[in-house]
Design an enzyme around this catalytic site. Structure first.
Site, PDB file in Angstrom:
ATOM      1  N   HIS A   4       0.819  -1.214   0.000  1.00 42.69           N
ATOM      2  CA  HIS A   4       0.000   0.000   0.000  1.00 42.69           C
ATOM      3  C   HIS A   4       0.854   1.265   0.000  1.00 42.69           C
ATOM      4  O   HIS A   4       0.321   2.371  -0.142  1.00 42.69           O
ATOM      5  CB  HIS A   4      -0.907   0.005   1.225  1.00 42.69           C
ATOM      6  N   HIS A   6       1.250   6.876  -0.144  1.00 43.96           N
ATOM      7  CA  HIS A   6       0.648   5.957   0.821  1.00 43.96           C
ATOM      8  C   HIS A   6      -0.837   5.843   0.500  1.00 43.96           C
ATOM      9  O   HIS A   6      -1.629   6.712   0.839  1.00 43.96           O
ATOM     10  CB  HIS A   6       0.850   6.503   2.240  1.00 43.96           C
TER      11      HIS A   6
END
Lengths: 152, 84
Positions: free
Chosen positions: A63, A78
């Site tokens: 992620h 992010h």
């Protein structure tokens, strides 16, 4: 090439709405503890390189991706808030650490419909962790590849 | 040098890594986490997040500088406080 090109601008890695750092629904990001940057509330799960850079970090749960330009500007993308807990489910990362990418190269494909209900937010902080100062474009909606900030 | 076992279930992701960087930057010393023969800079979020340090991993905290003892202890405390 005998000279290195200075990175003057960054381009949006995602399509979506531009969100200022202070509005990110997580104090780790909104407090700028990791550095200044911006965020995008994504319209879809396609994430592209914001500049020519090297992939220096792909977090195990896919992620978060860390990038570094030739002039050592570090950028952390992010995807979403608390997405580490998804343990890579819904994340299809297209790059590996050490790879060199060009602006606009596809880095990550996220199945946002699958993950939407599992995380507090899809808002994606993009942080200049090396601390360079910049001016953000005054835009609300942004498309991937559009200029999003200029370094000063 | 201090040894510590990482309890955090999701390893050193954004939240714990940024707290380590925040604390590390309060000290003059250079502070590193040593893991599997590699050194990761506690003052760099990308360095820490690229370490692949996971739940159960044993790491060594080492600092060099005037305030190294305090720095090592503080980083150790931060790491042991992460459990989620």
């Amino acid at each position: 090439m005998l000279f290195s090109k200075k990175t003057k601008e960054l381009y949006a890695p995602l399509d979506g709405d531009l969100v200022p750092m202070i509005d990110i629904p997580d104090s780790v990001f909104s407090s700028k503890m990791m550095g200044d940057g911006f965020a995008i509330k994504p319209a879809n799960g396609m994430v592209y390189a914001p500049a020519d850079c090297e992939v220096v970090m792909v977090f195990e749960t896919s992620h978060a991706i860390g990038l570094k330009t030739k002039d050592n500007i570090e950028i952390l993308i992010h995807f979403g808030i608390d997405t580490v807990k998804l343990n890579s489910v819904g994340f299809d990362v297209k790059v590996e650490e050490g790879m060199k990418v060009k602006k606009g190269d596809l880095l990550l494909v996220v199945d946002i419909d699958q993950i939407r209900d599992k995380v507090p937010s899809l808002i994606t902080p993009i942080i200049i962790t090396s601390g360079e100062k910049f001016i953000l474009e005054e835009k609300f909606k942004i498309k991937n590849g559009e200029k999003v900030l200029s370094f000063i | 040098m201090l040894k510590v076992t990482v309890q955090a279930k999701t390893g050193l992701h954004a939240r714990p890594a940024s707290q380590i960087v925040n604390v590390a930057n309060q000290y003059k010393s250079d502070i590193f986490l040593e893991f599997e023969g590699n050194r990761f800079n506690c003052k760099s979020i990308l360095s820490l997040m690229s370490s692949k340090i996971a739940h159960g991993d044993k790491v060594v905290i080492s600092a060099t500088g005037q305030d190294s003892t305090l720095a090592e202890q503080k980083i150790c405390d931060i790491i042991t406080s992460f459990v989620e």
